[in-house]
Design a protein around this motif. Sequence first.
Motif, PDB file in Angstrom:
ATOM      1  N   ILE A 186       0.838  -1.202   0.000  1.00 34.02           N
ATOM      2  CA  ILE A 186       0.000   0.000   0.000  1.00 34.02           C
ATOM      3  C   ILE A 186       0.873   1.253   0.000  1.00 34.02           C
ATOM      4  CG2 ILE A 186      -1.637   1.366   1.374  1.00 34.02           C
ATOM      5  CD1 ILE A 186      -2.822  -1.310   2.348  1.00 34.02           C
ATOM      6  N   SER A 187       1.960   1.200   0.768  1.00 37.16           N
ATOM      7  CA  SER A 187       2.869   2.351   0.859  1.00 37.16           C
ATOM      8  C   SER A 187       3.587   2.594  -0.455  1.00 37.16           C
ATOM      9  CB  SER A 187       3.898   2.111   1.975  1.00 37.16           C
ATOM     10  OG  SER A 187       3.257   1.902   3.213  1.00 37.16           O
ATOM     11  N   GLU A 188       3.998   1.532  -1.109  1.00 33.08           N
ATOM     12  CA  GLU A 188       4.744   1.673  -2.370  1.00 33.08           C
ATOM     13  C   GLU A 188       3.868   2.237  -3.482  1.00 33.08           C
ATOM     14  OE1 GLU A 188       6.227  -2.283  -2.864  1.00 33.08           O
ATOM     15  OE2 GLU A 188       8.139  -1.842  -1.873  1.00 33.08           O
ATOM     16  N   VAL A 189       2.648   1.728  -3.603  1.00 31.45           N
ATOM     17  CA  VAL A 189       1.797   2.191  -4.705  1.00 31.45           C
ATOM     18  C   VAL A 189       1.219   3.580  -4.466  1.00 31.45           C
ATOM     19  CG1 VAL A 189       1.177  -0.152  -5.414  1.00 31.45           C
ATOM     20  CG2 VAL A 189      -0.307   1.077  -3.828  1.00 31.45           C
ATOM     21  N   SER A 190       1.367   4.096  -3.247  1.00 30.01           N
ATOM     22  CA  SER A 190       0.860   5.443  -2.968  1.00 30.01           C
ATOM     23  C   SER A 190       1.798   6.524  -3.491  1.00 30.01           C
ATOM     24  CB  SER A 190       0.666   5.635  -1.460  1.00 30.01           C
ATOM     25  OG  SER A 190       1.904   5.662  -0.786  1.00 30.01           O
ATOM     26  N   SER A 191       2.995   6.125  -3.953  1.00 31.91           N
ATOM     27  CA  SER A 191       3.960   7.059  -4.559  1.00 31.91           C
ATOM     28  C   SER A 191       4.296   8.239  -3.646  1.00 31.91           C
ATOM     29  CB  SER A 191       3.428   7.582  -5.901  1.00 31.91           C
ATOM     30  OG  SER A 191       3.229   6.528  -6.801  1.00 31.91           O
ATOM     31  N   GLY A 192       4.498   7.949  -2.357  1.00 28.50           N
ATOM     32  CA  GLY A 192       4.904   9.004  -1.435  1.00 28.50           C
ATOM     33  C   GLY A 192       3.771   9.858  -0.915  1.00 28.50           C
ATOM     34  N   ASP A 193       2.529   9.535  -1.285  1.00 26.99           N
ATOM     35  CA  ASP A 193       1.357  10.316  -0.889  1.00 26.99           C
ATOM     36  C   ASP A 193       0.676   9.622   0.293  1.00 26.99           C
ATOM     37  OD1 ASP A 193      -1.145  11.524  -0.614  1.00 26.99           O
ATOM     38  OD2 ASP A 193      -1.363  11.884  -2.760  1.00 26.99           O
ATOM     39  N   LEU A 194       0.871  10.132   1.495  1.00 29.54           N
ATOM     40  CA  LEU A 194       0.315   9.502   2.695  1.00 29.54           C
ATOM     41  C   LEU A 194      -1.206   9.492   2.657  1.00 29.54           C
ATOM     42  CD1 LEU A 194       0.529   8.260   5.476  1.00 29.54           C
ATOM     43  CD2 LEU A 194       0.860  10.554   6.432  1.00 29.54           C
ATOM     44  N   ARG A 195      -1.810  10.562   2.170  1.00 30.19           N
ATOM     45  CA  ARG A 195      -3.268  10.630   2.117  1.00 30.19           C
ATOM     46  C   ARG A 195      -3.839   9.485   1.283  1.00 30.19           C
ATOM     47  NH1 ARG A 195      -3.623  14.976  -0.374  1.00 30.19           N
ATOM     48  NH2 ARG A 195      -3.396  16.387   1.401  1.00 30.19           N
ATOM     49  N   ARG A 196      -3.187   9.212   0.155  1.00 35.66           N
ATOM     50  CA  ARG A 196      -3.680   8.130  -0.702  1.00 35.66           C
ATOM     51  C   ARG A 196      -3.537   6.777  -0.011  1.00 35.66           C
ATOM     52  NH1 ARG A 196      -1.820   4.955  -5.539  1.00 35.66           N
ATOM     53  NH2 ARG A 196      -3.725   4.581  -6.695  1.00 35.66           N
ATOM     54  N   ALA A 197      -2.427   6.572   0.703  1.00 39.79           N
ATOM     55  CA  ALA A 197      -2.213   5.315   1.416  1.00 39.79           C
ATOM     56  C   ALA A 197      -3.271   5.123   2.503  1.00 39.79           C
ATOM     57  CB  ALA A 197      -0.813   5.303   2.024  1.00 39.79           C
ATOM     58  N   LEU A 198      -3.589   6.196   3.221  1.00 39.48           N
ATOM     59  CA  LEU A 198      -4.595   6.115   4.280  1.00 39.48           C
ATOM     60  C   LEU A 198      -5.987   5.864   3.707  1.00 39.48           C
ATOM     61  CD1 LEU A 198      -3.302   9.016   6.555  1.00 39.48           C
ATOM     62  CD2 LEU A 198      -3.359   6.581   7.152  1.00 39.48           C
ATOM     63  N   ASN A 199      -6.264   6.450   2.556  1.00 37.40           N
ATOM     64  CA  ASN A 199      -7.556   6.205   1.909  1.00 37.40           C
ATOM     65  C   ASN A 199      -7.694   4.744   1.495  1.00 37.40           C
ATOM     66  OD1 ASN A 199      -8.250   8.890   2.203  1.00 37.40           O
ATOM     67  ND2 ASN A 199      -7.699   9.469   0.116  1.00 37.40           N
ATOM     68  N   THR A 200      -6.599   4.154   1.024  1.00 41.70           N
ATOM     69  CA  THR A 200      -6.615   2.737   0.648  1.00 41.70           C
ATOM     70  C   THR A 200      -6.851   1.868   1.874  1.00 41.70           C
ATOM     71  OG1 THR A 200      -5.106   3.119  -1.213  1.00 41.70           O
ATOM     72  CG2 THR A 200      -5.274   0.867  -0.376  1.00 41.70           C
ATOM     73  N   LEU A 201      -6.130   2.172   2.957  1.00 42.62           N
ATOM     74  CA  LEU A 201      -6.302   1.419   4.202  1.00 42.62           C
ATOM     75  C   LEU A 201      -7.740   1.527   4.700  1.00 42.62           C
ATOM     76  CD1 LEU A 201      -5.067  -0.122   6.630  1.00 42.62           C
ATOM     77  CD2 LEU A 201      -4.603   2.114   7.665  1.00 42.62           C
ATOM     78  N   GLU A 202      -8.292   2.714   4.639  1.00 42.83           N
ATOM     79  CA  GLU A 202      -9.675   2.922   5.095  1.00 42.83           C
ATOM     80  C   GLU A 202     -10.654   2.117   4.252  1.00 42.83           C
ATOM     81  OE1 GLU A 202     -12.390   6.675   6.556  1.00 42.83           O
ATOM     82  OE2 GLU A 202     -11.009   6.986   4.879  1.00 42.83           O
ATOM     83  N   LEU A 203     -10.397   2.040   2.945  1.00 40.61           N
ATOM     84  CA  LEU A 203     -11.263   1.261   2.060  1.00 40.61           C
ATOM     85  C   LEU A 203     -11.218  -0.219   2.422  1.00 40.61           C
ATOM     86  CD1 LEU A 203     -13.124   1.242  -0.429  1.00 40.61           C
ATOM     87  CD2 LEU A 203     -11.070   0.979  -1.839  1.00 40.61           C
ATOM     88  N   VAL A 204     -10.024  -0.728   2.708  1.00 37.22           N
ATOM     89  CA  VAL A 204      -9.885  -2.132   3.112  1.00 37.22           C
ATOM     90  C   VAL A 204     -10.688  -2.388   4.385  1.00 37.22           C
ATOM     91  CG1 VAL A 204      -8.290  -3.894   3.954  1.00 37.22           C
ATOM     92  CG2 VAL A 204      -7.607  -2.417   2.051  1.00 37.22           C
ATOM     93  N   ILE A 205     -10.492  -1.543   5.384  1.00 31.39           N
ATOM     94  CA  ILE A 205     -11.164  -1.751   6.670  1.00 31.39           C
ATOM     95  C   ILE A 205     -12.680  -1.634   6.533  1.00 31.39           C
ATOM     96  CG2 ILE A 205     -11.494  -0.777   8.980  1.00 31.39           C
ATOM     97  CD1 ILE A 205      -8.508   0.046   8.878  1.00 31.39           C
ATOM     98  N   ASN A 206     -13.151  -0.603   5.852  1.00 34.08           N
ATOM     99  CA  ASN A 206     -14.600  -0.375   5.749  1.00 34.08           C
ATOM    100  C   ASN A 206     -15.307  -1.465   4.957  1.00 34.08           C
ATOM    101  OD1 ASN A 206     -14.396   1.947   7.235  1.00 34.08           O
ATOM    102  ND2 ASN A 206     -14.453   3.332   5.482  1.00 34.08           N
ATOM    103  N   THR A 207     -14.711  -1.915   3.869  1.00 31.65           N
ATOM    104  CA  THR A 207     -15.386  -2.911   3.031  1.00 31.65           C
ATOM    105  C   THR A 207     -15.330  -4.304   3.630  1.00 31.65           C
ATOM    106  OG1 THR A 207     -13.381  -3.156   1.690  1.00 31.65           O
ATOM    107  CG2 THR A 207     -15.066  -1.639   0.890  1.00 31.65           C
ATOM    108  N   TYR A 208     -14.267  -4.646   4.335  1.00 29.63           N
ATOM    109  CA  TYR A 208     -14.178  -5.982   4.918  1.00 29.63           C
ATOM    110  C   TYR A 208     -14.800  -6.052   6.295  1.00 29.63           C
ATOM    111  CZ  TYR A 208     -11.632  -7.888   1.018  1.00 29.63           C
ATOM    112  OH  TYR A 208     -11.302  -8.344  -0.236  1.00 29.63           O
TER     113      TYR A 208
END
Length: 420
Positions: A186-208
């Motif tokens: 998740i960190s690598e594909v966010s390309s240094g953008d913490l906000r994008r990484a956190l949004n991905t993490l939030e999507l994982v948590i909310n959907t599962y």
Amino acid sequence: MKPLADKIRPSRLEDLVGQEHIIGEKKLINRILASKIIPNMIFYGPSGTGKTTLANILAKNSHKKFFKLNGTQANTDDIKHIIAQIGTIDSLNGILLYIDEIHYLNKRQQQSILEFIENGDITLIGSTTENINFSIFKAILSRCITIEFKELTVDHIIESLKRAISLVKEEKSIQINYDITALKYISEVSSGDLRRALNTLELVINTYALHNSQEIFIDMEKAKECSQSKIINYDRNGDGHYNLLSYFQKSIRGSDPDASTHALARLVESGDLNAICRRLLVIASEDIGLAYPQAIVIVKACVDAALQLGFPEARIPLAQATVLLSILPKSNTAYTAINAALDDLHRLDVGTIPPHLCDTHANIAVHNKTKYLYPHDYPNHYVKQQYMPDNLKDKTYYEYGKNKFEQSIKDHWKKIKTQK
């Protein structure tokens, strides 16, 4: 519902990840906070690197009335409303104005706050992802210190993801476990953008969490599904554009075919075909030059093929040209020669063209006593005569490079020019 990225936004400098070059003991931002005097500042750098967070922390410690605008939505009336607060009871300590995406404000809007920045009524903090030299009004820029924010590392982002997981576990009373390789992905594909990484993490948590409210395990499958694809940070009008093209050329110049190919891959992913082609043509003459004169011919053919093919096939002839240029011997003798000649034109009195080399129909040549010697009438098609203007007759611009081709030419002319 407040996004996860906002929930874990640090309120203290110690909790901000990355930006070690400006944050830390005795670093600039720490010294500014210790002084309790906030200067006008422009933050610039990639998205999701902490610019807004730092502005909030500075505002909290400034004891000034804090206003926040977003350049994409703000208008002149919004700015006038803030100016009207100057001198009110709430603003006795002054106003701190944070403008996110300040580059979206037009020149007139930026100028409207200039007077109040200059007299100290308003302290400005602006943030932008653009090249500040082109996007910020020069009068504003001259009154601010500029601070660069750098792309966050994978380790920085993993640290914040772990902190976010701890917060969600406490808030939702659920057990969240993870495979560290998933967080790394998740960190690598966010390309240094913490906000994008956190949004991905939030999507994982909310959907599962919908399927299992008691426990979630974040593995690679979930990380890949919710990350979708990596976004390449590339702005054709910003610093990233020039940095990447510079990296491309310097890798080829340094004879590193792997780094050169990696740089090309980044450029290919950006889709900027014209920039790649132009840079390859320049490199062929600037960096390979006379060490392998055919390079420009081959590269031109590859460039023509790439332009005709378009992406994705264009990557193949571009790769051929890139690898070839990176492994060829290098010479910048032609490049340095023309630069030196141009420099002399700007600095020196170079004098006139030798009369015997002027057009034969020109009066100066007809009446000239020195006759032009036609080289093809002489052995080896060479005859000694003065070609440089009198003022530059002892000047040397071209020095033979220490490569096989140029040394062979040097030997050729040495034999001819030393014959009696």
